[in-house]
Design an enzyme around this catalytic site. Structure first.
Site, PDB file in Angstrom:
ATOM      1  N   ASP A 174      -2.911  27.575  11.976  1.00  0.00           N
ATOM      2  CA  ASP A 174      -1.471  27.856  12.003  1.00  0.00           C
ATOM      3  C   ASP A 174      -0.746  26.714  12.720  1.00  0.00           C
ATOM      4  OD1 ASP A 174       0.584  30.163  11.501  1.00  0.00           O
ATOM      5  OD2 ASP A 174       1.057  29.389  13.496  1.00  0.00           O
ATOM      6  N   ASN A 182      11.748  23.412  10.964  1.00  0.00           N
ATOM      7  CA  ASN A 182      12.587  23.774   9.822  1.00  0.00           C
ATOM      8  C   ASN A 182      14.050  23.906  10.222  1.00  0.00           C
ATOM      9  OD1 ASN A 182      10.919  23.815   7.573  1.00  0.00           O
ATOM     10  ND2 ASN A 182      10.262  25.920   7.895  1.00  0.00           N
ATOM     11  N   ASP A 191       8.786  20.953   4.445  1.00  0.00           N
ATOM     12  CA  ASP A 191       7.813  20.914   3.346  1.00  0.00           C
ATOM     13  C   ASP A 191       7.006  19.615   3.377  1.00  0.00           C
ATOM     14  OD1 ASP A 191       8.578  23.386   2.456  1.00  0.00           O
ATOM     15  OD2 ASP A 191       9.703  22.667   0.719  1.00  0.00           O
ATOM     16  N   GLU A 217       3.290  28.462   6.964  1.00  0.00           N
ATOM     17  CA  GLU A 217       2.718  27.324   7.675  1.00  0.00           C
ATOM     18  C   GLU A 217       1.288  27.614   8.090  1.00  0.00           C
ATOM     19  OE1 GLU A 217       5.143  29.571  10.888  1.00  0.00           O
ATOM     20  OE2 GLU A 217       5.305  29.160   8.743  1.00  0.00           O
TER      21      GLU A 217
END
Length: 298
Positions: A174, A182, A191, A217
């Protein structure tokens, strides 16, 4: 004297050619492989295709990151071309911003947070159905396996490992504190970070391993023939490799880390859901202990 019969060996025949063989005309289409409108298709023939958020667009992608008229795709003789229509998020082909360029079979066209794939082939229908299969098994953003296909593979590998009494280890990875990335730099930059991390994962796995993106993610790697200690060593190498990369989602350099949970198959962990639950528990512990570390579930 009687006429000689034709000798099948010596008789020569002149074959008249119909002229140069004309290749069958290539057809083309674009398919949405990531983001809003997943699986939608527009054929590119004599009429130009407009892609955008507008309801009147030939390929309608209803997402705020896509402009009302984002790009224009058309056939130009034996070529296919794409032109950016001054979109807010500039059209990109294979991750390069363009104003206008030629398209080749397999090119990825990025519009905001959506990705299209250009298919040009003498059998476009066969390629289209092949692409739909890829959508069912592959994560379009990273080109790793997707969650559903990964779970299928875990179930098969568990059965194989139990039958042959082999080791099997699962790692769940993770990205630490990804939401602020973001929020600060935008989802498109986020991305790009995920693609970079996926590329690092791909470089570290063996040919028999299975790597997937299983959530926003979150990634997973299944390691056949690998016990918990070897799995921990793999996870630690991967963690260090990601921590050493300088990411640039914006103008400034950024260090991004991951936390990893590791769990091996046991008599009690004999299903995919049980192995994933154990790896998740180890991941939770790695997060709670400060992130950027690897934990094993005993």
């Amino acid at each position: 004297m009687a006429a000689e019969e034709d000798d099948p060996i010596n008789t020569q025949r002149t074959l008249l050619s119909a002229g140069p063989h004309r290749a069958s005309p290539r057809s083309a289409c674009v398919v949405v492989i990531h983001g809003e409108g997943l699986g939608r298709r527009a054929d590119v023939d004599e009429r130009a295709v407009i892609v955008g958020r507008s309801q009147e667009a030939d390929l309608h992608i209803p997402h705020k990151s896509v402009s009302r008229q984002h790009c224009h795709i058309w056939r130009d003789g034996n070529e296919y071309r794409v032109r950016d229509l001054e979109a807010t998020n500039t059209t990109r082909v294979n991750d390069l911003a363009i104003s206008e360029t030629t398209l080749n079979d397999g090119d990825h066209i990025t519009l905001g947070e959506s990705i299209l794939k250009f298919i040009s082939h003498s059998s476009v229908e066969a390629r289209y159905h092949e692409e739909i299969y890829q959508l069912a098994t592959q994560d379009a953003l990273t080109d790793l396996h997707n969650r559903r296909h990964f779970i299928d593979m875990v179930d098969k590998e568990i059965a194989r490992a139990m039958r042959h009494q082999r080791a099997l280890t699962l790692c769940i990875i993770d990205v630490d504190l990804f939401k602020p990335v973001n929020d600060r730099y935008g989802h498109i930059s986020g991305d790009n970070v995920l693609r970079q991390i996926a590329s690092i994962v791909r470089r570290h796995v063996r040919s028999d391993d299975f790597a997937a993106r299983i959530g926003g993610e979150e990634f997973a790697v299944l390691l056949p023939e690998c016990d918990a200690l070897a799995g921990h060593a793999f996870a630690e190498r991967l963690r260090q490799a990601i921590a050493e990369v300088v990411f640039k989602p914006g103008a400034e350099a950024l260090t991004i880390t991951v936390s990893i949970g590791v769990a091996s198959m046991t008599a009690e962990r004999d299903t995919c859901s049980r192995m994933m639950a154990a790896a998740d528990a180890a991941l939770y512990r790695a997060k709670a202990q400060g992130r950027n570390q690897v934990c094993i579930q005993d």
